[in-house]
Design a protein around this motif. Sequence first.
Motif, PDB file in Angstrom:
ATOM      1  N   VAL A  92       0.846  -1.186   0.000  1.00 54.87           N
ATOM      2  CA  VAL A  92       0.000   0.000   0.000  1.00 54.87           C
ATOM      3  C   VAL A  92       0.882   1.236   0.000  1.00 54.87           C
ATOM      4  O   VAL A  92       1.745   1.386   0.862  1.00 54.87           O
ATOM      5  CB  VAL A  92      -0.930   0.025   1.238  1.00 54.87           C
ATOM      6  CG1 VAL A  92      -1.790   1.272   1.223  1.00 54.87           C
ATOM      7  CG2 VAL A  92      -1.782  -1.221   1.307  1.00 54.87           C
ATOM      8  N   PHE A  93       0.654   2.100  -0.961  1.00 57.42           N
ATOM      9  CA  PHE A  93       1.304   3.398  -1.011  1.00 57.42           C
ATOM     10  C   PHE A  93       0.257   4.435  -0.625  1.00 57.42           C
ATOM     11  O   PHE A  93      -0.811   4.495  -1.235  1.00 57.42           O
ATOM     12  CB  PHE A  93       1.842   3.669  -2.421  1.00 57.42           C
ATOM     13  CG  PHE A  93       2.413   5.050  -2.584  1.00 57.42           C
ATOM     14  CD1 PHE A  93       3.648   5.370  -2.047  1.00 57.42           C
ATOM     15  CD2 PHE A  93       1.714   6.030  -3.263  1.00 57.42           C
ATOM     16  CE1 PHE A  93       4.178   6.638  -2.185  1.00 57.42           C
ATOM     17  CE2 PHE A  93       2.230   7.296  -3.411  1.00 57.42           C
ATOM     18  CZ  PHE A  93       3.467   7.597  -2.877  1.00 57.42           C
ATOM     19  N   VAL A 109      -5.552  21.960  14.543  1.00 55.34           N
ATOM     20  CA  VAL A 109      -6.772  21.487  13.893  1.00 55.34           C
ATOM     21  C   VAL A 109      -6.383  21.181  12.451  1.00 55.34           C
ATOM     22  O   VAL A 109      -5.778  22.010  11.775  1.00 55.34           O
ATOM     23  CB  VAL A 109      -7.882  22.551  13.946  1.00 55.34           C
ATOM     24  CG1 VAL A 109      -9.124  22.081  13.213  1.00 55.34           C
ATOM     25  CG2 VAL A 109      -8.216  22.915  15.381  1.00 55.34           C
ATOM     26  N   THR A 110      -6.721  19.967  11.982  1.00 57.54           N
ATOM     27  CA  THR A 110      -6.326  19.553  10.636  1.00 57.54           C
ATOM     28  C   THR A 110      -7.532  19.249   9.759  1.00 57.54           C
ATOM     29  O   THR A 110      -8.577  18.819  10.245  1.00 57.54           O
ATOM     30  CB  THR A 110      -5.438  18.296  10.674  1.00 57.54           C
ATOM     31  OG1 THR A 110      -6.175  17.234  11.270  1.00 57.54           O
ATOM     32  CG2 THR A 110      -4.171  18.535  11.459  1.00 57.54           C
ATOM     33  N   LEU A 111      -7.358  19.460   8.479  1.00 61.34           N
ATOM     34  CA  LEU A 111      -8.325  19.071   7.463  1.00 61.34           C
ATOM     35  C   LEU A 111      -7.501  18.572   6.287  1.00 61.34           C
ATOM     36  O   LEU A 111      -6.626  19.287   5.795  1.00 61.34           O
ATOM     37  CB  LEU A 111      -9.203  20.252   7.041  1.00 61.34           C
ATOM     38  CG  LEU A 111     -10.190  19.971   5.915  1.00 61.34           C
ATOM     39  CD1 LEU A 111     -11.244  18.949   6.364  1.00 61.34           C
ATOM     40  CD2 LEU A 111     -10.856  21.253   5.461  1.00 61.34           C
ATOM     41  N   ASP A 112      -7.759  17.320   5.865  1.00 62.92           N
ATOM     42  CA  ASP A 112      -6.950  16.790   4.772  1.00 62.92           C
ATOM     43  C   ASP A 112      -7.668  15.701   3.995  1.00 62.92           C
ATOM     44  O   ASP A 112      -8.702  15.178   4.405  1.00 62.92           O
ATOM     45  CB  ASP A 112      -5.607  16.276   5.280  1.00 62.92           C
ATOM     46  CG  ASP A 112      -5.742  15.308   6.434  1.00 62.92           C
ATOM     47  OD1 ASP A 112      -6.535  14.360   6.337  1.00 62.92           O
ATOM     48  OD2 ASP A 112      -5.045  15.506   7.433  1.00 62.92           O
ATOM     49  N   LEU A 113      -7.096  15.391   2.860  1.00 63.91           N
ATOM     50  CA  LEU A 113      -7.550  14.315   1.986  1.00 63.91           C
ATOM     51  C   LEU A 113      -6.474  13.240   2.005  1.00 63.91           C
ATOM     52  O   LEU A 113      -5.308  13.530   1.733  1.00 63.91           O
ATOM     53  CB  LEU A 113      -7.739  14.843   0.562  1.00 63.91           C
ATOM     54  CG  LEU A 113      -8.267  13.861  -0.460  1.00 63.91           C
ATOM     55  CD1 LEU A 113      -9.717  13.503  -0.143  1.00 63.91           C
ATOM     56  CD2 LEU A 113      -8.163  14.449  -1.846  1.00 63.91           C
ATOM     57  N   THR A 114      -6.865  12.021   2.366  1.00 65.98           N
ATOM     58  CA  THR A 114      -5.916  10.911   2.454  1.00 65.98           C
ATOM     59  C   THR A 114      -6.361   9.827   1.497  1.00 65.98           C
ATOM     60  O   THR A 114      -7.550   9.489   1.436  1.00 65.98           O
ATOM     61  CB  THR A 114      -5.867  10.338   3.887  1.00 65.98           C
ATOM     62  OG1 THR A 114      -5.562  11.384   4.786  1.00 65.98           O
ATOM     63  CG2 THR A 114      -4.818   9.251   4.001  1.00 65.98           C
ATOM     64  N   GLY A 115      -5.422   9.260   0.768  1.00 69.26           N
ATOM     65  CA  GLY A 115      -5.741   8.187  -0.164  1.00 69.26           C
ATOM     66  C   GLY A 115      -4.682   7.109  -0.141  1.00 69.26           C
ATOM     67  O   GLY A 115      -3.629   7.265   0.473  1.00 69.26           O
ATOM     68  N   ALA A 116      -4.994   6.009  -0.812  1.00 62.25           N
ATOM     69  CA  ALA A 116      -4.052   4.897  -0.883  1.00 62.25           C
ATOM     70  C   ALA A 116      -4.131   4.252  -2.248  1.00 62.25           C
ATOM     71  O   ALA A 116      -5.183   4.215  -2.880  1.00 62.25           O
ATOM     72  CB  ALA A 116      -4.360   3.868   0.202  1.00 62.25           C
TER      73      ALA A 116
END
Length: 174
Positions: A92-93, A109-116
Motif C-alpha cells: 500500500v502506497f 486542527v487539521t483538514l486533509d484528503l488521504t488516499g491509498a
Amino acid sequence: MKKVLFAAIAVLGFMSVQAQEKTESGQTSEGKWLIEANTGNAMLGNTGFYFSSQDGESMYNIGLDGGYFVIDDLAIKAGLGYGGNSVDDSNVFSYRVGAKYYVKSMIPVTLDLTGASIKDADENPMWLGVGAGYAWFLGQNVSIEPGVRYNHSLNDNYTDKGVFQFNVGFALHF
C-alpha cells in the motif's frame, strides 16, 4: 555604582530583545517548516507509523508528513506512507494533502484528503479527515501532539463510512 546600573540596564535590555525575538519567531510562525511522524492504526491510507502482528499475520506502515507555514499558525501539509501485509503480500502506497491550523499557537486542527494505492486492487480508498489535539512544545524545535481524528470514506463500496481514531504526533519545527 553608575557602571553597575548601566550594566544591569544593558543586560535587561538584551534579555528583552531576546525574548521578543523568540516570540516573533515561534514554532508556528510564517516561513517555518514542520516534519511529523504520527502513530497510526490499521486503516489503509496511513502516513504514520504502525505495526501489528496477530495469528501469524503482520501488518506495518511507515510514513511522514511535512508542512510549511504560509502564515502564522497555518501550515500546508503533504505526507507519504508505505505499508504491507505478510499474509497476502499486499503493498500500500499512501498519500495525504491538507492544512493544519494552530489555534492560539497550541491547539492543532487539521483538514486533509488521504488516499491509498493498493497493489492489484480494483478500487483504491480515499478519506476526508478532520482532527484536533493539543501541542506540547518541548523547547524550540520539538512538539508532542496527542489528538483525535475522524476520517470519512469517499468510497461507496470499499470501506466503512467513517473511522474514528486516537493518535500521537511527534513534530520537528525549524
